[in-house]
Design an enzyme around this catalytic site. Sequence first.
Site, PDB file in Angstrom:
ATOM      1  CD  GLU A 162     -30.001  44.885  33.016  1.00  0.00           C
ATOM      2  OE1 GLU A 162     -30.676  44.017  32.404  1.00  0.00           O
ATOM      3  OE2 GLU A 162     -28.791  44.737  33.310  1.00  0.00           O
ATOM      4  CD  GLU A 305     -28.727  38.542  37.565  1.00  0.00           C
ATOM      5  OE1 GLU A 305     -28.176  38.516  38.681  1.00  0.00           O
ATOM      6  OE2 GLU A 305     -29.060  37.512  36.953  1.00  0.00           O
TER       7      GLU A 305
END
Lengths: 337, 337
Positions: A162, A305
């Site tokens: 994310e 991420e």
Amino acid sequence: VNRELMQQAQARLDAKTKPPGALGRLEEFARRMVAISGTGSPDTSKKVIYTFAGDHGVTDEGVALYPKAVTTQMVYNFLAGGAGVNVLARHVGAEVRVVDVGVDNDFGDLAGVIHRKVARGTRNFAKGPAMTREEMLAAITVGIDLAEQCRVEGIALVGTGEMGIGNTTPSSAIIAAISGKAVRDVTHRGTGIDDDALELKIRVIEQGLAINQPDSTNPLDVLAKVGGLEIAAIAGLVLGCAANGIPVVIDGFISTAGALIASELHPNVADYIFAAHRSMEIGHSFMLERIGVEPILDLNLRLGEGTGAALAMSLIEAGVKTLNEMATREQAGVTHE
Amino acid sequence: VNRELMQQAQARLDAKTKPPGALGRLEEFARRMVAISGTGSPDTSKKVIYTFAGDHGVTDEGVALYPKAVTTQMVYNFLAGGAGVNVLARHVGAEVRVVDVGVDNDFGDLAGVIHRKVARGTRNFAKGPAMTREEMLAAITVGIDLAEQCRVEGIALVGTGEMGIGNTTPSSAIIAAISGKAVRDVTHRGTGIDDDALELKIRVIEQGLAINQPDSTNPLDVLAKVGGLEIAAIAGLVLGCAANGIPVVIDGFISTAGALIASELHPNVADYIFAAHRSMEIGHSFMLERIGVEPILDLNLRLGEGTGAALAMSLIEAGVKTLNEMATREQAGVTHE
């Protein structure tokens, strides 16, 4: 998952040229991959990390170190291949797919992005619900759809990731709401805020919980009121992977908040989850325990991420390869015990 | 190692598109690789694991679960590519080189083996010294020579591994001798011996230390009297890597015993060592602390061969790649804090 296949996988591991159990958790990874995928010799060549991007209205309260614009900027960085998750995914042979589920920016039809925007960010949960129930369900559906697509493509292993400035704040709010733990005990420094900002962040989360009164026994209510669009999409991806028999590697703190929602919705979901690593964020270990998964790595990562997921995917693949490729004692002519 | 280059590497990491320090230990790996290699952007493509094979006279006492012949059988398995270390090294893009430094078998000029046999195994250290001083030095020289060769070849990262039935016994003896700790506190089950065999193993080590009276302040005396040929070769490899500025990843319990000898000989050796993982063997953590290195993985591995080293090498390489390949905030147009 298929328990009988799991036992068969362990029996095959025990016949390899090694003392029984000597490959420790690699053996666990191998037998779980078999049990989840339902195939005796999983082919791990197709690995995908979904990096969901979304913005957060609660950043209006000053809870984040970086401005909201960084979410958009990082989406461009993902596309250019220059972010941490790009480097680590290349290293382990995984593909990164960037999903705009809620960035506060109009990307138009920018190539390379999976365009599934539900809204231009959540609303400020310190003042009211972050999402409507419809928005929350739409974001979950994004993840479910992508998992479905993975089954069609024959993806062997899915990772979550994310990008969303401010998203440790809703993640801490979710744990606090579900567990009943004090906000202070599950709230940490995110990208590196100082003591004053940490106190502010705790107060903002406390205020958000007081105003929204999420129902702790209803994970979807918690998600809508104090969650995030990318967190909802991760919850959906995890649910979809479980439903489709695809192993899913959850990254760090924020991904685990999404996985926690999924796991609270159905007790069997945890069988499909691998936890990539133990995050530096306090509250992470508690979530992992509640889901019932043991992290694979402990490298003080706190980037998100999907960076930790990438590294863990390679270790899971390593376990599968020992099952697929190691010689048995019989084959190698090695004396049995 | 070059402290100035280390600081420069950290400054470059801090300019990348991530919060400072967010990649945790990957950043440590990157800056240490720079400091050790003396190059700003290490090229990690050439990675080699040396798996040293040797036999142990002390197996006459019944301390091992498997017969001595398994050492030879496993050498053939390494050559055929069917062992755990072969699978994991292939997975991470490392080459396995098998060194006969002391197997109790005549391999003739068998292709694929680096033939540096010092003796056909050690003598039974429960009855007298395992090696003469000359044998011990010859085995150390094997490791030093190979490190020298690595420098010539431009190997970026070296891993250690071993195969030797019975070799947790000399490893525990080495720690006990150097630390003065009770044998019981540093002796464990090796490949999986039961309670009775563990008691026997402890008694045998105690007897070996009583008979040989190794000088705890003289690592080479300890190594010769209660060590092993492959352990000596590993000590030499670690010394040679340090001398040649090559980072070396030590595998598990037995490799760490070799590295401990090297580290006791010169305090700076530890600067060149990465510890692959925390072994299941008790006594391992103590050795790692004494050397001053923190293990990278904790996956309950206890196979040896270099299996843990292979996995850790890939994580170290991942760290270097973040330094080499990640975009800076400047390059990516990402807003600074």
